[in-house]
Design a protein around this motif. Structure first.
Motif, PDB file in Angstrom:
ATOM      1  N   HIS A  23       0.776  -0.982  -0.048  1.00 51.72           N
ATOM      2  CA  HIS A  23      -0.029  -0.106   0.000  1.00 51.72           C
ATOM      3  C   HIS A  23       0.913   1.250  -0.222  1.00 51.72           C
ATOM      4  O   HIS A  23       0.343   2.286   0.198  1.00 51.72           O
ATOM      5  N   GLY A  24       1.824   1.006  -0.361  1.00 56.15           N
ATOM      6  CA  GLY A  24       3.175   2.176  -0.318  1.00 56.15           C
ATOM      7  C   GLY A  24       2.711   3.556  -1.257  1.00 56.15           C
ATOM      8  O   GLY A  24       2.855   4.646  -0.717  1.00 56.15           O
ATOM      9  N   HIS A  25       2.095   3.187  -2.258  1.00 62.14           N
ATOM     10  CA  HIS A  25       1.689   4.014  -2.952  1.00 62.14           C
ATOM     11  C   HIS A  25       0.129   4.554  -3.256  1.00 62.14           C
ATOM     12  O   HIS A  25      -0.347   5.439  -3.848  1.00 62.14           O
ATOM     13  N   GLY A  26      -0.778   3.723  -2.455  1.00 57.65           N
ATOM     14  CA  GLY A  26      -1.945   3.851  -2.274  1.00 57.65           C
ATOM     15  C   GLY A  26      -2.558   3.524  -3.675  1.00 57.65           C
ATOM     16  O   GLY A  26      -3.610   4.242  -3.932  1.00 57.65           O
ATOM     17  N   ARG A  31      -6.964   3.369  -9.153  1.00 57.68           N
ATOM     18  CA  ARG A  31      -6.756   2.765 -10.465  1.00 57.68           C
ATOM     19  C   ARG A  31      -7.806   3.225 -11.445  1.00 57.68           C
ATOM     20  O   ARG A  31      -8.730   3.526 -11.278  1.00 57.68           O
ATOM     21  N   THR A  32      -7.356   3.652 -12.771  1.00 60.78           N
ATOM     22  CA  THR A  32      -8.090   4.212 -13.723  1.00 60.78           C
ATOM     23  C   THR A  32      -8.764   3.094 -14.482  1.00 60.78           C
ATOM     24  O   THR A  32      -8.936   1.849 -14.293  1.00 60.78           O
ATOM     25  N   ALA A  33     -10.006   3.762 -15.533  1.00 60.20           N
ATOM     26  CA  ALA A  33     -10.834   2.861 -16.159  1.00 60.20           C
ATOM     27  C   ALA A  33     -10.117   1.893 -16.937  1.00 60.20           C
ATOM     28  O   ALA A  33     -10.376   0.851 -17.102  1.00 60.20           O
ATOM     29  N   LEU A 108      -0.770  -8.069 -26.980  1.00 64.15           N
ATOM     30  CA  LEU A 108       0.166  -7.549 -26.827  1.00 64.15           C
ATOM     31  C   LEU A 108      -0.123  -6.037 -26.122  1.00 64.15           C
ATOM     32  O   LEU A 108       0.347  -5.368 -25.074  1.00 64.15           O
ATOM     33  N   ALA A 109      -1.051  -5.547 -26.738  1.00 65.11           N
ATOM     34  CA  ALA A 109      -1.893  -4.346 -26.163  1.00 65.11           C
ATOM     35  C   ALA A 109      -2.188  -4.286 -24.815  1.00 65.11           C
ATOM     36  O   ALA A 109      -1.966  -3.464 -23.796  1.00 65.11           O
ATOM     37  N   GLU A 110      -2.871  -5.562 -24.293  1.00 66.40           N
ATOM     38  CA  GLU A 110      -3.380  -5.556 -23.211  1.00 66.40           C
ATOM     39  C   GLU A 110      -2.134  -6.030 -22.129  1.00 66.40           C
ATOM     40  O   GLU A 110      -2.224  -5.524 -21.046  1.00 66.40           O
ATOM     41  N   ARG A 111      -1.286  -6.552 -22.633  1.00 65.74           N
ATOM     42  CA  ARG A 111       0.076  -6.846 -21.928  1.00 65.74           C
ATOM     43  C   ARG A 111       0.694  -5.516 -21.437  1.00 65.74           C
ATOM     44  O   ARG A 111       1.433  -5.218 -20.492  1.00 65.74           O
ATOM     45  N   VAL A 112       0.845  -4.683 -22.429  1.00 73.13           N
ATOM     46  CA  VAL A 112       1.422  -3.317 -22.042  1.00 73.13           C
ATOM     47  C   VAL A 112       0.814  -2.793 -20.921  1.00 73.13           C
ATOM     48  O   VAL A 112       1.630  -2.031 -20.053  1.00 73.13           O
ATOM     49  N   SER A 113      -0.763  -2.640 -20.938  1.00 74.67           N
ATOM     50  CA  SER A 113      -1.272  -2.190 -19.968  1.00 74.67           C
ATOM     51  C   SER A 113      -1.016  -2.657 -18.705  1.00 74.67           C
ATOM     52  O   SER A 113      -0.654  -1.986 -17.425  1.00 74.67           O
ATOM     53  N   PHE A 114      -0.691  -4.177 -18.799  1.00 79.02           N
ATOM     54  CA  PHE A 114      -0.466  -5.004 -17.342  1.00 79.02           C
ATOM     55  C   PHE A 114       0.735  -4.419 -16.893  1.00 79.02           C
ATOM     56  O   PHE A 114       1.217  -4.022 -15.752  1.00 79.02           O
ATOM     57  N   LEU A 115       1.955  -4.292 -17.976  1.00 76.75           N
ATOM     58  CA  LEU A 115       3.450  -4.143 -17.311  1.00 76.75           C
ATOM     59  C   LEU A 115       3.622  -2.432 -16.949  1.00 76.75           C
ATOM     60  O   LEU A 115       4.089  -2.298 -15.722  1.00 76.75           O
ATOM     61  N   ILE A 119       4.634  -1.502 -13.049  1.00 73.63           N
ATOM     62  CA  ILE A 119       5.600  -0.237 -13.082  1.00 73.63           C
ATOM     63  C   ILE A 119       5.265   0.789 -12.059  1.00 73.63           C
ATOM     64  O   ILE A 119       6.080   1.298 -11.235  1.00 73.63           O
ATOM     65  N   ALA A 120       3.937   0.933 -12.395  1.00 74.37           N
ATOM     66  CA  ALA A 120       3.163   2.129 -11.379  1.00 74.37           C
ATOM     67  C   ALA A 120       3.429   1.940  -9.932  1.00 74.37           C
ATOM     68  O   ALA A 120       3.334   2.691  -9.211  1.00 74.37           O
ATOM     69  N   PHE A 121       3.320   0.434  -9.426  1.00 70.41           N
ATOM     70  CA  PHE A 121       3.330   0.007  -8.125  1.00 70.41           C
ATOM     71  C   PHE A 121       4.696   0.687  -7.582  1.00 70.41           C
ATOM     72  O   PHE A 121       4.770   1.114  -6.186  1.00 70.41           O
ATOM     73  N   TYR A 122       5.759   0.701  -8.306  1.00 73.02           N
ATOM     74  CA  TYR A 122       7.238   1.225  -7.751  1.00 73.02           C
ATOM     75  C   TYR A 122       7.454   2.755  -7.932  1.00 73.02           C
ATOM     76  O   TYR A 122       7.914   3.410  -7.322  1.00 73.02           O
ATOM     77  N   THR A 123       6.738   3.218  -8.980  1.00 76.59           N
ATOM     78  CA  THR A 123       7.080   4.816  -9.331  1.00 76.59           C
ATOM     79  C   THR A 123       5.995   5.462  -8.581  1.00 76.59           C
ATOM     80  O   THR A 123       6.044   6.834  -8.630  1.00 76.59           O
ATOM     81  N   GLY A 124       4.561   5.195  -8.325  1.00 73.37           N
ATOM     82  CA  GLY A 124       3.665   6.006  -7.820  1.00 73.37           C
ATOM     83  C   GLY A 124       2.818   6.109  -8.880  1.00 73.37           C
ATOM     84  O   GLY A 124       2.983   5.930  -9.865  1.00 73.37           O
ATOM     85  N   PRO A 125       1.719   6.304  -8.519  1.00 75.65           N
ATOM     86  CA  PRO A 125       0.238   6.527  -9.228  1.00 75.65           C
ATOM     87  C   PRO A 125       0.276   7.666 -10.283  1.00 75.65           C
ATOM     88  O   PRO A 125      -0.069   7.285 -11.459  1.00 75.65           O
ATOM     89  N   THR A 126       1.062   8.747 -10.195  1.00 74.42           N
ATOM     90  CA  THR A 126       1.146   9.875 -10.995  1.00 74.42           C
ATOM     91  C   THR A 126       2.043   9.258 -12.332  1.00 74.42           C
ATOM     92  O   THR A 126       1.768   9.396 -13.339  1.00 74.42           O
ATOM     93  N   VAL A 127       3.174   8.979 -11.985  1.00 71.14           N
ATOM     94  CA  VAL A 127       3.957   8.310 -13.020  1.00 71.14           C
ATOM     95  C   VAL A 127       3.388   7.312 -13.757  1.00 71.14           C
ATOM     96  O   VAL A 127       3.231   7.232 -14.896  1.00 71.14           O
ATOM     97  N   GLY A 128       2.649   6.443 -12.780  1.00 70.55           N
ATOM     98  CA  GLY A 128       2.076   5.603 -13.683  1.00 70.55           C
ATOM     99  C   GLY A 128       0.954   5.937 -14.592  1.00 70.55           C
ATOM    100  O   GLY A 128       0.546   5.487 -15.632  1.00 70.55           O
ATOM    101  N   GLY A 129       0.107   6.923 -14.285  1.00 73.33           N
ATOM    102  CA  GLY A 129      -0.667   7.565 -14.908  1.00 73.33           C
ATOM    103  C   GLY A 129      -0.203   8.025 -16.327  1.00 73.33           C
ATOM    104  O   GLY A 129      -0.712   7.889 -17.471  1.00 73.33           O
TER     105      GLY A 129
END
Length: 438
Positions: A23-26, A31-33, A108-115, A119-129
């Motif tokens: 829960h480090g980055h909340g 999570r977006t749509a 591949l498009a779905e996997r890019v979204s997953f990856l 990454i957003a778990f480590y960088t935070g939600p803003t960078v993930g967004g």
């Protein structure tokens, strides 16, 4: 659901996540749509067997392969990728290369979204967004750039136009229709605020397409040259990118609450929960680079074989670009949007359909035109009268459909029938007749 802790793979070892890391980055509350939609096509990876492998490096590789390649319900379509490469290398039928490449692009498009989400778990939600905003339509952007390099400006325009039309009419129409049928006894409601923001940006993008087109029909049309239309288009592209950057700030910082998938929706849904990362940061980064490279390779095959497929199948290039490319290329995202409409979660559905259409109209199209400018290719925003009319009417019809904040199956049926008519139009219309100047 699962009582076992998810595995976090880094530095060649398997370790469990602590509660603080989860829960480090909340992240679970923002999570977006797009995240929610993509997760509906994922399946939980059972790592019990793989975790028994004693050699750390081998275990790391096996878990990564299982999570990334087998963690989607579309994993069977990965088989199309080696077949597409083999068909290209062995000079097999060009139309087969085209079809196999399109199928390979689907998961591949779905996997890019997953990856990007990992990454957003480590960088935070803003960078993930920001990553999601950039990589959300990576397939369309890569196809566009590769088509520009091959001087196929018409393919770029048609495919991006088709992506907007498919999101506004096909995806949204199917979602509203299926959701209305599945929830006949309940009135489906959604938050109009998000839809209004997207409609405003789409209309701004439409204005930037209409003005270069109107140059041809203005009083001084005889005096206007292609260079002036090109100059207006490039200025409009800068304005569109400024608007898109403002939209990202609006979405990720100042009015984030309008775009977040609500906590209740996440708890209600039976999608795979993504409360914590399942692979490490560098693993996700390497996989993201690899997946992007494969998308680029398959996109190059698609662009290079589209004319051959057109001749082989007896379909015009404009029909393949406007109708087939967007449907197959975004099938995973589309399926996720429809799944959530069945569950009466229209805010997620609208976030996917309108969000993708806005991203293509305000980011991918102007960026493609600027890339063309940089590499010395003339690409303006004049999509010709027929194409611009289809785009304008689609945006206006969608805006009217969503104006009251409620939905039923007839609205979805109306949007689907509009898409059917446009599809029939491009099926009958031949590019070679009078569209050589596109």
């Amino acid at each position: 659901m699962a009582s076992t802790e998810p595995w976090l793979l880094e530095n060649g070892s398997v370790r469990c996540l602590t509660k603080d890391m989860k829960h480090g980055h909340g992240h679970s509350h923002c999570r977006t749509a797009h995240n929610m939609s993509s997760s509906s096509l994922r399946k939980k990876s059972d790592l019990t067997l793989v975790s028994k492998v004693r050699q750390d490096f081998l275990r790391n590789i096996l878990v990564n392969l299982q999570v990334v390649l087998l963690g989607t319900k579309l994993s069977i379509l990965f088989l199309a990728i080696p077949f597409a490469i083999a068909a290209e290398c062995k000079n097999f039928g060009r139309s087969w290369v085209f079809a196999l490449s399109l199928l390979g692009l689907t998961p591949l498009a779905e996997r890019v979204s997953f990856l990007t989400e990992q990454i957003a778990f480590y960088t935070g939600p803003t960078v993930g967004g920001l990553l999601n905003a950039t990589c959300g339509n990576a397939t369309e952007l890569i196809i566009s750039i590769l088509a520009l390099v091959q001087h196929k400006v018409d393919v770029v325009k048609y495919s991006l136009l088709g992506s907007i039309l498919s999101n506004l009419l096909l995806v949204l129409g199917t979602s509203l229709f299926c959701g209305g049928i599945a929830n006949l006894q309940n009135e489906q409601k959604f938050d109009r605020k998000q839809a209004d923001v997207n409609a405003l940006l789409l209309l701004l993008g439409l204005l930037c397409h209409v003005l270069p087109l109107m140059f041809r029909y203005s009083g001084n049309a005889a005096e206007l040259t292609g260079a002036e239309t090109l100059a207006l288009s490039r200025a409009s592209c800068v304005v569109m990118l400024i608007a898109y950057i403002s939209y990202i700030v609006f979405q990720l910082w100042t009015h984030r609450q309008l775009f977040e998938a609500s906590e209740d929706e996440e708890e209600d849904s039976d999608v795979v929960p993504d409360e914590s990362p399942v692979i490490g940061f560098w693993s996700a980064f390497v996989w993201l680079v690899l997946m992007t490279g494969i998308i680029a390779l398959l996109s190059e095959y698609v662009v290079g074989t589209i004319e051959a497929a057109s001749e082989s199948w007896g379909l015009s290039v404009c029909f393949i670009s406007v109708i087939l490319l967007p449907i197959v290329g975004n099938a995973a995202e589309h399926a996720g949007a429809v799944i959530f409409s069945f569950k009466n979660k229209l805010d997620i559905t609208l976030g996917v359909a309108l969000g993708s259409a806005t991203q293509i109209a305000m980011f991918v199209i102007p960026l493609s035109a600027i890339v063309a400018w940089i590499i010395g290719i003339d690409m303006n925003l004049d999509f010709n009268l027929l194409e611009t009319s289809c785009l304008a009417l689609s945006i206006i019809i969608t805006a009217f459909t969503l104006q009251d904040g409620t939905s039923h199956y007839l609205k979805g049926l109306g949007l689907l029938l509009c898409y059917l008519v446009i599809g029939a139009c491009f099926f009958i219309f031949k590019t070679s007749n009078n569209h050589e100047t596109l």
